[in-house]
Scaffold this motif. Sequence first.
Motif, PDB file in Angstrom:
ATOM      1  N   ILE A  45      -9.936 -12.438   1.337  1.00  0.00           N
ATOM      2  CA  ILE A  45      -9.022 -11.355   1.700  1.00  0.00           C
ATOM      3  C   ILE A  45      -7.603 -11.908   1.658  1.00  0.00           C
ATOM      4  O   ILE A  45      -7.249 -12.769   2.475  1.00  0.00           O
ATOM      5  CB  ILE A  45      -9.342 -10.800   3.098  1.00  0.00           C
ATOM      6  CG1 ILE A  45     -10.821 -10.432   3.201  1.00  0.00           C
ATOM      7  CG2 ILE A  45      -8.470  -9.603   3.411  1.00  0.00           C
ATOM      8  CD1 ILE A  45     -11.268 -10.094   4.601  1.00  0.00           C
ATOM      9  N   GLY A  46      -6.834 -11.423   0.715  1.00  0.00           N
ATOM     10  CA  GLY A  46      -5.444 -11.846   0.610  1.00  0.00           C
ATOM     11  C   GLY A  46      -4.524 -10.875   1.334  1.00  0.00           C
ATOM     12  O   GLY A  46      -4.587  -9.663   1.118  1.00  0.00           O
ATOM     13  N   ASN A  62       6.421  -4.107   5.095  1.00  0.00           N
ATOM     14  CA  ASN A  62       5.088  -3.846   5.607  1.00  0.00           C
ATOM     15  C   ASN A  62       4.064  -4.605   4.772  1.00  0.00           C
ATOM     16  O   ASN A  62       4.432  -5.248   3.776  1.00  0.00           O
ATOM     17  CB  ASN A  62       4.784  -2.347   5.592  1.00  0.00           C
ATOM     18  CG  ASN A  62       4.060  -1.924   6.868  1.00  0.00           C
ATOM     19  OD1 ASN A  62       3.178  -2.637   7.357  1.00  0.00           O
ATOM     20  ND2 ASN A  62       4.429  -0.766   7.398  1.00  0.00           N
ATOM     21  N   TYR A  63       2.792  -4.491   5.151  1.00  0.00           N
ATOM     22  CA  TYR A  63       1.762  -5.340   4.579  1.00  0.00           C
ATOM     23  C   TYR A  63       0.656  -4.529   3.922  1.00  0.00           C
ATOM     24  O   TYR A  63       0.504  -3.325   4.148  1.00  0.00           O
ATOM     25  CB  TYR A  63       1.151  -6.234   5.670  1.00  0.00           C
ATOM     26  CG  TYR A  63       2.101  -7.267   6.219  1.00  0.00           C
ATOM     27  CD1 TYR A  63       2.157  -8.545   5.678  1.00  0.00           C
ATOM     28  CD2 TYR A  63       2.965  -6.956   7.273  1.00  0.00           C
ATOM     29  CE1 TYR A  63       3.029  -9.495   6.179  1.00  0.00           C
ATOM     30  CE2 TYR A  63       3.844  -7.893   7.778  1.00  0.00           C
ATOM     31  CZ  TYR A  63       3.867  -9.161   7.228  1.00  0.00           C
ATOM     32  OH  TYR A  63       4.746 -10.105   7.718  1.00  0.00           O
ATOM     33  N   GLY A  64      -0.112  -5.226   3.095  1.00  0.00           N
ATOM     34  CA  GLY A  64      -1.311  -4.705   2.473  1.00  0.00           C
ATOM     35  C   GLY A  64      -2.298  -5.845   2.291  1.00  0.00           C
ATOM     36  O   GLY A  64      -1.970  -7.015   2.537  1.00  0.00           O
ATOM     37  N   VAL A  65      -3.512  -5.527   1.860  1.00  0.00           N
ATOM     38  CA  VAL A  65      -4.522  -6.559   1.635  1.00  0.00           C
ATOM     39  C   VAL A  65      -5.151  -6.352   0.266  1.00  0.00           C
ATOM     40  O   VAL A  65      -5.212  -5.237  -0.262  1.00  0.00           O
ATOM     41  CB  VAL A  65      -5.626  -6.544   2.722  1.00  0.00           C
ATOM     42  CG1 VAL A  65      -5.066  -6.878   4.080  1.00  0.00           C
ATOM     43  CG2 VAL A  65      -6.347  -5.213   2.751  1.00  0.00           C
ATOM     44  N   ILE A  66      -5.598  -7.451  -0.318  1.00  0.00           N
ATOM     45  CA  ILE A  66      -6.341  -7.435  -1.569  1.00  0.00           C
ATOM     46  C   ILE A  66      -7.625  -8.229  -1.326  1.00  0.00           C
ATOM     47  O   ILE A  66      -7.570  -9.370  -0.863  1.00  0.00           O
ATOM     48  CB  ILE A  66      -5.509  -8.011  -2.731  1.00  0.00           C
ATOM     49  CG1 ILE A  66      -6.338  -8.038  -4.022  1.00  0.00           C
ATOM     50  CG2 ILE A  66      -4.929  -9.371  -2.407  1.00  0.00           C
ATOM     51  CD1 ILE A  66      -5.502  -8.381  -5.256  1.00  0.00           C
ATOM     52  N   THR A  67      -8.757  -7.631  -1.590  1.00  0.00           N
ATOM     53  CA  THR A  67     -10.052  -8.249  -1.317  1.00  0.00           C
ATOM     54  C   THR A  67     -10.784  -8.525  -2.627  1.00  0.00           C
ATOM     55  O   THR A  67     -10.711  -7.736  -3.567  1.00  0.00           O
ATOM     56  CB  THR A  67     -10.917  -7.342  -0.428  1.00  0.00           C
ATOM     57  OG1 THR A  67     -11.199  -6.121  -1.125  1.00  0.00           O
ATOM     58  CG2 THR A  67     -10.194  -7.023   0.874  1.00  0.00           C
ATOM     59  N   ALA A  84      -5.819   4.416   4.983  1.00  0.00           N
ATOM     60  CA  ALA A  84      -5.234   3.603   3.913  1.00  0.00           C
ATOM     61  C   ALA A  84      -5.733   4.097   2.568  1.00  0.00           C
ATOM     62  O   ALA A  84      -6.812   4.682   2.455  1.00  0.00           O
ATOM     63  CB  ALA A  84      -5.586   2.131   4.103  1.00  0.00           C
ATOM     64  N   ALA A  85      -4.913   3.870   1.544  1.00  0.00           N
ATOM     65  CA  ALA A  85      -5.310   4.159   0.163  1.00  0.00           C
ATOM     66  C   ALA A  85      -5.873   2.886  -0.451  1.00  0.00           C
ATOM     67  O   ALA A  85      -5.268   1.809  -0.335  1.00  0.00           O
ATOM     68  CB  ALA A  85      -4.109   4.659  -0.641  1.00  0.00           C
ATOM     69  N   VAL A  86      -7.024   2.999  -1.096  1.00  0.00           N
ATOM     70  CA  VAL A  86      -7.716   1.837  -1.656  1.00  0.00           C
ATOM     71  C   VAL A  86      -7.958   2.081  -3.137  1.00  0.00           C
ATOM     72  O   VAL A  86      -8.534   3.103  -3.522  1.00  0.00           O
ATOM     73  CB  VAL A  86      -9.060   1.580  -0.938  1.00  0.00           C
ATOM     74  CG1 VAL A  86      -9.745   0.347  -1.537  1.00  0.00           C
ATOM     75  CG2 VAL A  86      -8.837   1.383   0.549  1.00  0.00           C
ATOM     76  N   ALA A  87      -7.505   1.143  -3.952  1.00  0.00           N
ATOM     77  CA  ALA A  87      -7.764   1.167  -5.394  1.00  0.00           C
ATOM     78  C   ALA A  87      -8.722   0.021  -5.721  1.00  0.00           C
ATOM     79  O   ALA A  87      -8.425  -1.141  -5.422  1.00  0.00           O
ATOM     80  CB  ALA A  87      -6.466   1.014  -6.184  1.00  0.00           C
ATOM     81  N   SER A 128     -10.261  -5.112  -4.700  1.00  0.00           N
ATOM     82  CA  SER A 128      -9.634  -3.891  -4.205  1.00  0.00           C
ATOM     83  C   SER A 128      -8.269  -4.208  -3.630  1.00  0.00           C
ATOM     84  O   SER A 128      -8.052  -5.264  -3.026  1.00  0.00           O
ATOM     85  CB  SER A 128     -10.502  -3.224  -3.126  1.00  0.00           C
ATOM     86  OG  SER A 128     -11.777  -2.888  -3.631  1.00  0.00           O
ATOM     87  N   ILE A 129      -7.340  -3.267  -3.829  1.00  0.00           N
ATOM     88  CA  ILE A 129      -6.002  -3.350  -3.231  1.00  0.00           C
ATOM     89  C   ILE A 129      -5.899  -2.226  -2.209  1.00  0.00           C
ATOM     90  O   ILE A 129      -6.070  -1.052  -2.547  1.00  0.00           O
ATOM     91  CB  ILE A 129      -4.898  -3.225  -4.291  1.00  0.00           C
ATOM     92  CG1 ILE A 129      -4.969  -4.395  -5.283  1.00  0.00           C
ATOM     93  CG2 ILE A 129      -3.523  -3.179  -3.634  1.00  0.00           C
ATOM     94  CD1 ILE A 129      -3.937  -4.323  -6.384  1.00  0.00           C
ATOM     95  N   LEU A 130      -5.633  -2.591  -0.968  1.00  0.00           N
ATOM     96  CA  LEU A 130      -5.542  -1.625   0.130  1.00  0.00           C
ATOM     97  C   LEU A 130      -4.099  -1.540   0.606  1.00  0.00           C
ATOM     98  O   LEU A 130      -3.479  -2.555   0.909  1.00  0.00           O
ATOM     99  CB  LEU A 130      -6.461  -2.032   1.273  1.00  0.00           C
ATOM    100  CG  LEU A 130      -6.490  -1.114   2.489  1.00  0.00           C
ATOM    101  CD1 LEU A 130      -7.888  -1.040   3.088  1.00  0.00           C
ATOM    102  CD2 LEU A 130      -5.501  -1.585   3.577  1.00  0.00           C
TER     103      LEU A 130
END
Length: 338
Positions: A111-112, A121-126, A208-211, A225-227
């Motif tokens: 999890i990045g 602000n922040y987001g995560v990439i899994t 959250a929006a998840v791609a 995935s990018i959240l």
Amino acid sequence: MSADDDFMDFDVAAPSITLGDGDEFDQASIDAMFGGNAPVAKKSGLKAVIESRVISHERLPMLEVVCEHMVRSFATSMRNLTSDAIDVSLDEITSIRFGEFMGRLALPAMIGVFNVVEWDNYGVITVESSLIYAVVDALLGGRRGGGPTRIEGRAFTTIETTLVSKMLELALTDFAAAFEPIDQIAIALERVETNPRFAAIAGPTNIAAVATFRVDMEGRGGKFSILLPYATIEPVREKLLQRFMGQKVGRGNIWEEHMATELLKTEVSVDVVLGEKVMRLEDVRSFAVGQTIALNTAPDDALEIQSGGVQMGRGQIGQRRNNVAVRLLADMFKDLPQ
């Protein structure tokens, strides 16, 4: 029961179990013990709205366009990184609560946590484990065409984390580049975690929006995935809601120039109020030609400048080249109604 009766009525009691101590369990107690037909407490009020599984969200058409642009650029970046035939595709774009997404994440995974500097602000990439091992295998010269060997029962090594971090940085760089037509952003990968609890950038109920993207590398690969929490994309939410943008996404310079040109051609009527005086109706009815009305205004006093009945500023009346002129004062906007 009589002989003429066609049916017999029986009173069937709920099954029960009697223990040696005299305690008796009915069917409701058995269901409660094993979880069958257990009563569910109903939620009401604000808690029911917050914890509802039904998520009402706005569709973000421009986010889909951004992800489609990222697919093409990221495929090229991965080919340059691994020297393999890479196929990248967009799986889906959906909305989900942050806590539910983290709860569904199949472990082990990486999890990045990244920071969007301009949005503060922040987001995560899994990245799921199959893609992690595929990338590590490809970068370390593994044989092509076969699935990578997955080693169970251990954490990811420093080498594996470093190699996958390169892929994450490429993905975030291409994602930021795909966002350029909408907004100029810079994305920085801050850290890589393996425990979802250490990557909590939002509350469990935040939407959250998840791609989700799929990466295929000659028979091996997986998904990442990018959240982006809705609080993160709030600065550009209006732009992401647009459906038809034409060739260019964002502001239209042609319309800006047209509006500026037309505004310069607009004629505005300006009135200068020499003074005001309250008079009786009897005095007004007795007005005569040549009569002088005193307004109690000196020649050097500041006069009100109005347009359409709205006070715009103050000025002094005078004469210039045999024409009546008004000179705007420096404090023309002082003490004006906001």
